[in-house]
Enzyme design. Structure first.
Site, PDB file in Angstrom:
ATOM      1  N   ALA A 115      39.156  25.873  28.013  1.00  0.00           N
ATOM      2  CA  ALA A 115      37.955  26.641  27.730  1.00  0.00           C
ATOM      3  C   ALA A 115      36.910  26.926  29.025  1.00  0.00           C
ATOM      4  O   ALA A 115      36.747  25.949  29.652  1.00  0.00           O
ATOM      5  CB  ALA A 115      37.242  25.508  26.693  1.00  0.00           C
TER       6      ALA A 115
ATOM      7  N   VAL B 252      38.309  21.968  31.171  1.00  0.00           N
ATOM      8  CA  VAL B 252      37.461  22.936  31.698  1.00  0.00           C
ATOM      9  C   VAL B 252      37.926  23.891  32.872  1.00  0.00           C
ATOM     10  O   VAL B 252      38.443  23.587  33.392  1.00  0.00           O
ATOM     11  CB  VAL B 252      36.200  22.025  32.325  1.00  0.00           C
ATOM     12  CG1 VAL B 252      35.147  23.075  32.876  1.00  0.00           C
ATOM     13  CG2 VAL B 252      35.584  21.148  31.330  1.00  0.00           C
ATOM     14  N   LYS B 253      37.862  25.190  32.414  1.00  0.00           N
ATOM     15  CA  LYS B 253      38.260  26.214  33.181  1.00  0.00           C
ATOM     16  C   LYS B 253      37.287  26.924  33.872  1.00  0.00           C
ATOM     17  O   LYS B 253      36.357  27.040  33.517  1.00  0.00           O
ATOM     18  CB  LYS B 253      38.736  27.167  31.946  1.00  0.00           C
ATOM     19  CG  LYS B 253      39.926  28.153  32.798  1.00  0.00           C
ATOM     20  CD  LYS B 253      40.197  29.194  31.605  1.00  0.00           C
ATOM     21  CE  LYS B 253      41.363  30.098  32.231  1.00  0.00           C
ATOM     22  NZ  LYS B 253      42.113  31.084  31.247  1.00  0.00           N
ATOM     23  N   LEU B 254      37.388  26.840  35.466  1.00  0.00           N
ATOM     24  CA  LEU B 254      36.603  27.244  36.267  1.00  0.00           C
ATOM     25  C   LEU B 254      37.108  28.422  37.257  1.00  0.00           C
ATOM     26  O   LEU B 254      38.497  28.318  37.355  1.00  0.00           O
ATOM     27  CB  LEU B 254      36.316  25.958  37.196  1.00  0.00           C
ATOM     28  CG  LEU B 254      35.798  24.510  36.596  1.00  0.00           C
ATOM     29  CD1 LEU B 254      35.985  23.408  37.396  1.00  0.00           C
ATOM     30  CD2 LEU B 254      34.198  24.808  36.101  1.00  0.00           C
TER      31      LEU B 254
END
Length: 218
Positions: free
Chosen positions: A60, A86-88
């Protein structure tokens, strides 16, 4: 190699899950918008809906581009469900946020990687996944698969635990070649998974079996 599907479409996720070979899902703001999912609460609910379909990791992505915003959004995403990764973005702030999350046991996926140096930084920051975009490199006449090989060599040299998540997969040969090179994960559209089922000789063989069966049972 793990198979992820790159979509926010629940029907496609369910179809891939039904095959029994799906290991996770990747999403991004563009994919959410494509499905008409807008507004913070709707987006967060949609992530939970995806997690309830699959058993594996669900990436996400944060929308913020500043460090504080990434931390705030990332912590909120991580609290949604234990499957959330967590997508960064691959930026200075993204790498700093990746280090922050990895130090706290929150899993991350650093995305929009187009060079081995970027992948090295992601691994140094403790990323769970790094996402090199092979299809987009191919689009500009650069060998995307060669980047996967370079990253594999670097990670093997130093024993990095970061998993190579081959992204921007366009077709079945991308999938097969990523497996040959040693990508840990591939993520692509449903067609890239279903396409692996197909071969013209398989179709011919099945047609012959059916014809022979029907001939023998007249």
């Amino acid at each position: 190699m793990k198979f992820f599907i790159d979509t926010a479409n629940l029907a496609q996720i369910k179809e891939a899950q039904a095959l029994g070979v799906l290991d996770g899902v990747t999403t991004n703001p563009s994919l959410m918008a494509k499905e008409g999912i807008t507004g913070k609460n709707n987006i967060l609910k949609h992530y939970v809906d995806i997690c309830n379909i699959v058993e594996g990791d669900v990436s996400a992505e944060v929308n913020a581009m500043d460090y504080d915003g990434m931390i705030r959004e990332g912590e909120e995403l991580a609290e949604l469900h234990d499957q959330i990764v967590v997508k960064l973005p691959m930026t200075k702030e993204g790498i700093m946020a990746c280090k922050y999350f990895s130090d706290r046991g929150i899993r991350t996926n650093v995305t929009l990687i187009f060079s081995a140096g970027q992948a090295l930084l992601a691994a140094k920051a403790g990323a769970t996944y790094c996402s090199p975009f092979i299809g987009r490199l191919d689009d500009i006449s650069t060998d995307g698969l060669n980047l996967i090989q370079e990253i594999r060599d670097i990670y093997d040299n130093y024993g990095f635990e970061t998993q190579i998540l081959a992204a921007s997969v366009r077709h079945t040969m991308h999938v097969v070649n990523c497996a040959k090179i040693g990508a840990d994960v591939m993520t692509g559209p449903l067609s890239s998974i279903l396409g692996l089922l197909k071969h013209p000789l398989t179709d011919i063989g099945i047609a012959q079996f059916i014809a022979d069966f029907e001939k023998g049972n007249r």
